[in-house]
Scaffold this motif. Structure first.
Motif, PDB file in Angstrom:
ATOM      1  N   GLN A  37       0.962  -1.240   0.041  1.00  0.00           N
ATOM      2  CA  GLN A  37      -0.048   0.036  -0.090  1.00  0.00           C
ATOM      3  C   GLN A  37       0.854   1.095  -0.097  1.00  0.00           C
ATOM      4  OE1 GLN A  37      -0.683   2.276   2.834  1.00  0.00           O
ATOM      5  NE2 GLN A  37      -1.665   3.436   1.317  1.00  0.00           N
ATOM      6  N   THR A  90       1.058   3.510  -3.289  1.00  0.00           N
ATOM      7  CA  THR A  90       0.392   4.614  -3.388  1.00  0.00           C
ATOM      8  C   THR A  90       1.431   5.814  -3.445  1.00  0.00           C
ATOM      9  OG1 THR A  90      -1.203   3.880  -1.729  1.00  0.00           O
ATOM     10  CG2 THR A  90      -1.159   6.208  -1.904  1.00  0.00           C
ATOM     11  N   ALA A 141       0.794   9.051   0.950  1.00  0.00           N
ATOM     12  CA  ALA A 141       0.713   7.325   0.985  1.00  0.00           C
ATOM     13  C   ALA A 141       0.167   6.952   2.330  1.00  0.00           C
ATOM     14  CB  ALA A 141       1.857   6.708   0.839  1.00  0.00           C
ATOM     15  N   LYS A 149      -5.784   7.013  -4.130  1.00  0.00           N
ATOM     16  CA  LYS A 149      -5.636   5.625  -2.862  1.00  0.00           C
ATOM     17  C   LYS A 149      -6.617   4.845  -2.918  1.00  0.00           C
ATOM     18  CE  LYS A 149      -3.971   7.102   0.874  1.00  0.00           C
ATOM     19  NZ  LYS A 149      -3.524   7.616   2.257  1.00  0.00           N
ATOM     20  N   VAL A 199      -5.875   2.185  -5.555  1.00  0.00           N
ATOM     21  CA  VAL A 199      -4.835   1.076  -5.099  1.00  0.00           C
ATOM     22  C   VAL A 199      -5.327   0.349  -4.027  1.00  0.00           C
ATOM     23  CG1 VAL A 199      -2.569   1.311  -3.727  1.00  0.00           C
ATOM     24  CG2 VAL A 199      -3.009   2.854  -5.514  1.00  0.00           C
TER      25      VAL A 199
END
Length: 628
Positions: free
Chosen positions: A92, A96, A122, A321, A324
């Motif tokens: 993640q 991101t 992120a 975001k 993702v």
């Protein structure tokens, strides 16, 4: 001095008013602090030039936060969740950050600035997400557990991010600002050292934190504890964190890095809980002050001038975001509503974004004008977080419940029995087993397919369907039934179900499971004939064991628990009538509080009253526990 008192009063008053209101409306304390800062800063102009100075001081709350996070990290727990922590969390942050960097570079930023922007976005809001999950009872769901794993990885990832950012300094910004990325005030142990010596000093400082924290902290705290003065222990805890932060600054490392390492070293210390208890108030207050200064420092001129850019970027951050996170949810098998909870819950930027932005400006990585816009984007995404959870509650969750129910029609109920059991979770299953063991015919209803399948495995015939639906109740034979057991996991549906049955089938005896005292009163008011709290008797049993463990004879402990029950029953009607006043619109009922205190006094008197002598024939052989 008077001016300082007035400024301190303004900041504290804003927090006292705004934060409870924000929590009441489900926005979370962080947003409350941000709103408070906006009100006393740009809106009312009560604070101004001193905001940036206070912000530098308040940043120490972040150092304390990472110290506490370090103490809460258990190596065994981390190893158990390593796949979700490293795989899900690592991907993640990496994906991101890469996506954010790509968008920033496409918009014309230099790669160093673009990378830092990607790292900032992120991160998600640990404070908002965890608090909201707890408030909504979603922490134990699959989506909640995976969200926690990602948030934990993000918190740990802040450390290398803080260490990396100074290495990305732009020479042009350094020349323009005339500042360096070293520690403020010019104090440095490594400023004039060659590279190899600089590296040795840094390694030595980190080793000193680890070795000193492991070997020297325990004798120090034991010495302080012997003084018997709590304030000295608090002073020692603050001295430890401040000293480590100062040491890290002197070697041009992040103070947060040193605090985190010290926290990990002290994670298994016998003084860990006492340290957390002493640090927590300072950490919370300084973090709150930091968020207020962020809100107070928002430039409304920039917001009005660049509102289109800020709204567009804020929407883009949430959208990128979310894409993702949704892809990762599918990759790691987080399906259905849990996948959307995971996605929508983590789609915002986080409070550490403000920290990294401030640090990036100080380290000459992000220009101040761009930082102002990005700060507003972070704040906007956080302000939108409650709306994302509302979307989950009002739109996503009902859709999945409806689709799950639509996939399978309610079973055809071809049996009727004198007892209908609505809900066969952990509570209803025990009721069913007891009834079946005594050959009592029952009809079981539940709208959770997994529960139905579990009960069928132990040969209890049950039917899939929503027990609160009047038509299914009628098919199950509610008109001829003698008893209805309500054990469904939805508070409101349970109350509505009891009301319906007692209105149209008043001859049916209704037994209902309550989650707590207030829910029990609601069920009683709805007409339930008998209400039982799901934790009441288990808590009594454990309380009796606690008395036994402290040296009370088991039979005497039984007598005390019986006296507790009798005392509760004696005051139940009075408390119920007083509770009705609260439900009818009185926010606080003094009568209820007085009655509850009388209940406690009567309980204390009952516990210390004269007891009947135990009969020898009733007393089992028992040896008191040894005192260690």
């Amino acid at each position: 001095m008077t001016a300082y008192f007035i400024q301190a009063f303004i900041y504290l008053l804003a927090a006292v008013i705004a934060v409870p209101l924000a929590k009441r409306f489900g926005m979370g304390s962080v947003l409350g602090y941000l709103v408070a800062g906006v009100v006393i800063g740009p809106v009312m102009g009560l604070v101004g030039q001193e905001t940036s100075t206070i912000q530098h001081f308040a940043e120490f709350g972040v150092v304390m936060m990472l110290f506490v996070i370090g103490m809460e990290i258990d190596p065994k727990a981390l190893w158990a969740m390593r796949v979700r922590l490293l795989g899900l969390g690592g991907l993640q942050v990496t994906l991101t950050a890469g996506a954010g960097m790509g968008v920033a570079w496409w918009l014309g930023l230099q790669w160093q600035t673009a990378l830092t922007v990607g790292l900032i976005f992120a991160l998600s809001s640990t404070a908002i997400v965890l608090q909201t999950l707890d408030e909504k009872g979603l922490s134990k769901t699959e989506g909640g557990r995976n969200a926690f794993s990602v948030l934990l990885f993000q918190d740990i990832a802040v450390i290398p991010m803080l260490a990396l950012i100074p290495l990305l300094a732009l020479p042009g910004l350094k020349d323009d600002s005339g500042s360096a990325s070293g520690p403020e005030g010019g104090l440095s142990l490594v400023a004039s050292l060659p590279g190899w010596a600089h590296a040795l000093v840094v390694v030595g400082a980190v080793a000193a934190v680890i070795v000193g924290g492991y070997y020297l902290s325990r004798p120090l705290f034991r010495y302080v504890v012997k003084s018997g003065l709590r304030e000295v222990f608090t002073a020692t805890a603050l001295m430890l964190v401040i000293g480590i932060a100062a040491l890290m600054s002197l070697v041009n490392l992040s103070p947060a890095l040193g605090a985190f390492l010290a926290g990990v070293v002290l994670a298994n210390s016998e003084f860990r809980h006492e340290l957390e208890a002493n640090i927590e108030p300072f950490k919370g207050l300084l973090l709150g002050l930091f968020f207020i200064t962020v809100g107070a420092g928002i430039n409304f001129e920039v917001l009005l001038a660049e509102w289109g850019t800020i709204v567009s970027l804020g929407t883009a951050v949430i959208a990128v975001k979310a894409l993702v996170l949704l892809a990762l949810a599918q990759m790691f098998g987080i399906r259905s509503s849990n996948g959307w909870l995971f996605t929508l819950g983590l789609a915002q930027a986080g409070e550490f974004g403000f920290v990294l932005l401030t640090y990036s400006v100080q380290s000459n990585v992000i220009p101040p004008d761009i930082s102002q816009i990005l700060s507003l984007v972070v704040a906007l995404s956080m302000f939108l977080t409650p709306l994302l959870f509302i979307v989950y509650d009002r739109i996503v969750l009902p859709q999945y419940r409806r689709s799950r129910n639509d996939e399978r029609e309610a079973d055809t109920i071809d049996e009727q029995a004198p007892v209908i059991v609505a809900g066969v979770g952990r509570f209803g299953q025990i009721v069913c087993r007891l009834l079946r063991a005594n050959n009592v015919p029952i009809v079981v209803l539940d709208h959770e397919l997994e529960q139905i399948e579990n009960v069928r495995q132990i040969n209890i015939k049950s039917f899939f369907g929503d027990a609160s639906r009047p038509d299914l109740l009628e098919k199950a034979g509610i008109e001829q039934a003698r008893l209805l057991v309500v054990a469904i996991d939805d508070r409101d549906r349970a109350v509505k179900m009891v009301k319906h049955v007692k209105k149209f089938f008043p001859g049916v005896w209704v037994l209902a499971r309550a989650f707590d005292r207030g829910h029990g009163y609601q069920l009683r008011e709805a007409g339930a004939d008998d209400v039982m709290s799901e934790t009441y008797h288990s808590a009594l049993e454990l309380g009796g064991h606690a008395l036994t463990a402290m040296g009370v004879h088991p039979m005497r402990a039984k007598q005390m628990t019986w006296a507790f029950v009798e005392n509760e029953q004696a005051h139940e009607e009075q408390l119920f009538e007083a509770w009705k006043e609260i439900e009818e619109g009185i926010n606080f009922s003094p009568r209820y509080g007085e009655l509850f205190m009388k209940l406690e006094e009567a309980l204390s008197s009952a516990m210390h009253g004269d007891w009947e002598e135990l009969q020898s024939k009733d007393v089992p052989v028992w040896t008191p526990p040894e005192h260690h």
